[in-house]
Enzyme design. Structure first.
Site, PDB file in Angstrom:
ATOM      1  N   SER A   1       0.835  -1.207   0.000  1.00  0.00           N
ATOM      2  CA  SER A   1       0.000   0.000   0.000  1.00  0.00           C
ATOM      3  C   SER A   1       0.864   1.248   0.000  1.00  0.00           C
ATOM      4  CB  SER A   1      -0.891   0.004   1.246  1.00  0.00           C
ATOM      5  OG  SER A   1      -1.525   1.250   1.413  1.00  0.00           O
TER       6      SER A   1
ATOM      7  N   TYR B   1      -2.369  -0.429   9.947  1.00  0.00           N
ATOM      8  CA  TYR B   1      -2.542  -0.976   8.602  1.00  0.00           C
ATOM      9  C   TYR B   1      -1.259  -0.821   7.790  1.00  0.00           C
ATOM     10  CZ  TYR B   1      -4.007  -1.237   3.721  1.00  0.00           C
ATOM     11  OH  TYR B   1      -4.087  -1.546   2.397  1.00  0.00           O
TER      12      TYR B   1
END
Length: 360
Positions: free
Chosen positions: A147, A172
């Site tokens: 990501s 995350y």
């Protein structure tokens, strides 16, 4: 003629759904995997599966068994938790995959502030299980979703895979950085080619309801105000899903190789002397949030009522992908501008929810 046998995880999800269709249309044999968790509306996930001919219900009978697509003869799906090591091992042992594209994960930056355990289970335990299965069952190459959030506090623009990413601002992001480190270990010790894909703000038809475009569209059409964080002073490298899928397919077809120029004295974080590579996949053209909203308003023919709010915890001010290495290595070239992409999303949104209304 079947090209490859590929396991794609996360196929009830946004990117996984689009990737499966692309691979099937070009003739690959695909097995899809997803746990169909309830992070967002599971009806959308089941509808994505139905679009690819997988007709299942949210009951116990749908778990841990391969289901044949009614639309594609070269597609089967299994509902399975990545944390279930024994079931995953059995799947790999029986199917003998050529390649694995691992897109399944617990998504969401802000949700990680509320439910951190979900990220450790899905993104860390699940990922080590994928690595172990690839290692023990002859998988030729693994590609996996990282990501843009791994860039964290880095303010050097555009973000480049040679930059330091040791300062994440959400769990995350930390879990995705952990995946990259774990993958390198397996590339180094077991010679497993691994490629990490740092996605930049993906949007388009069948998108995620927790993402800004979906949230804004729903609110504007319902006459509700939208929350505009950081008072609109944000930029995002919005990337249309078709461009993302083009990049992912190129990566699947071109497994990571050793970088013979890699130096341990001046180490490049994005490559290695092992068969390991990290790529950014983005549009490489960041858009101001207010410009994005204006394009949305224009397509909808309605003005949004805006609640101007401060930056949220875990968010970053701007994202901007340097995709030069993906372009140089694999010929990647994003082509869908944000106005066109928003238009395609809105057309899908209106059509999809009109159909859902008629079904009630």
């Amino acid at each position: 003629m079947v090209r490859n046998k590929i396991l794609v995880t996360g196929t009830a999800g946004f990117i996984g759904f689009h990737l499966v269709r692309k691979l099937l249309e070009r003739g690959d044999e695909v097995v899809g995997l997803d746990s169909i968790n309830d992070y967002y509306d599971v009806r959308l996930k089941f509808d994505r599966l139905a679009e690819t001919g997988i007709k299942i219900n949210d009951d116990s009978a749908s778990w841990n068994r391969l289901i044949q697509s009614e639309k594609y003869p070269n597609y089967r799906f299994i509902r399975l938790n990545l944390e279930d090591r024994d079931e995953l091992e059995e799947l790999f042992s029986e199917e003998k995959f050529d390649n694995v594209c691992h897109l399944a994960a617990q998504a969401g930056v802000r949700y990680s502030l509320k439910n951190p355990d979900a990220y450790i289970s899905a993104n860390i335990v699940g990922f080590i299980n994928i690595l172990e299965c690839c290692r023990h069952h002859g998988v030729k190459a693994l590609s996996y979703a990282s990501s843009s959030s791994v860039y964290g506090l880095n303010e050097t623009q555009p973000f480049c895979t040679s930059h330091n990413v040791d300062h994440p601002v959400s769990l995350y992001a930390a879990s995705k950085k952990s995946n990259e480190l774990m993958a390198h270990t397996y590339s180094h010790i077991f010679n497993l080619p691994t490629t990490g894909l740092r996605f930049f703000t993906v949007y388009g038809p069948w998108g995620r309801p927790d993402m800004a475009l979906f949230i804004f569209t729903k609110a504007i059409l319902e006459g509700r105000p939208i929350n505009v964080f950081n008072y609109g002073e944000m930029k995002r490298d919005f990337t249309y899903v078709d461009d993302i899928i083009d990049g992912v397919v190129r990566v699947i077809d071109n497994p990571a190789r050793e970088n013979n120029l890699w130096s341990a004295k001046t180490p490049d974080p994005g490559s290695s002397k092992a068969p390991y590579k990290i790529y950014n996949i983005g549009n490489s053209s960041p858009v101001r949030l207010m410009d994005f909203i204006e394009a949305l308003e224009s397509k909808l023919g309605r003005k949004a009522e805006k609640n101007m709010m401060p930056l949220q915890a875990g968010d970053v001010h701007a994202t901007y992908a340097d995709v030069s290495d993906l372009t140089a290595d694999l010929g990647y070239k994003p082509s869908v501008d944000v106005v066109t992409g928003i238009g395609r999303f809105i057309d899908w949104y209106r059509d999809y929810y009109q159909i859902k209304k008629q079904e009630k």
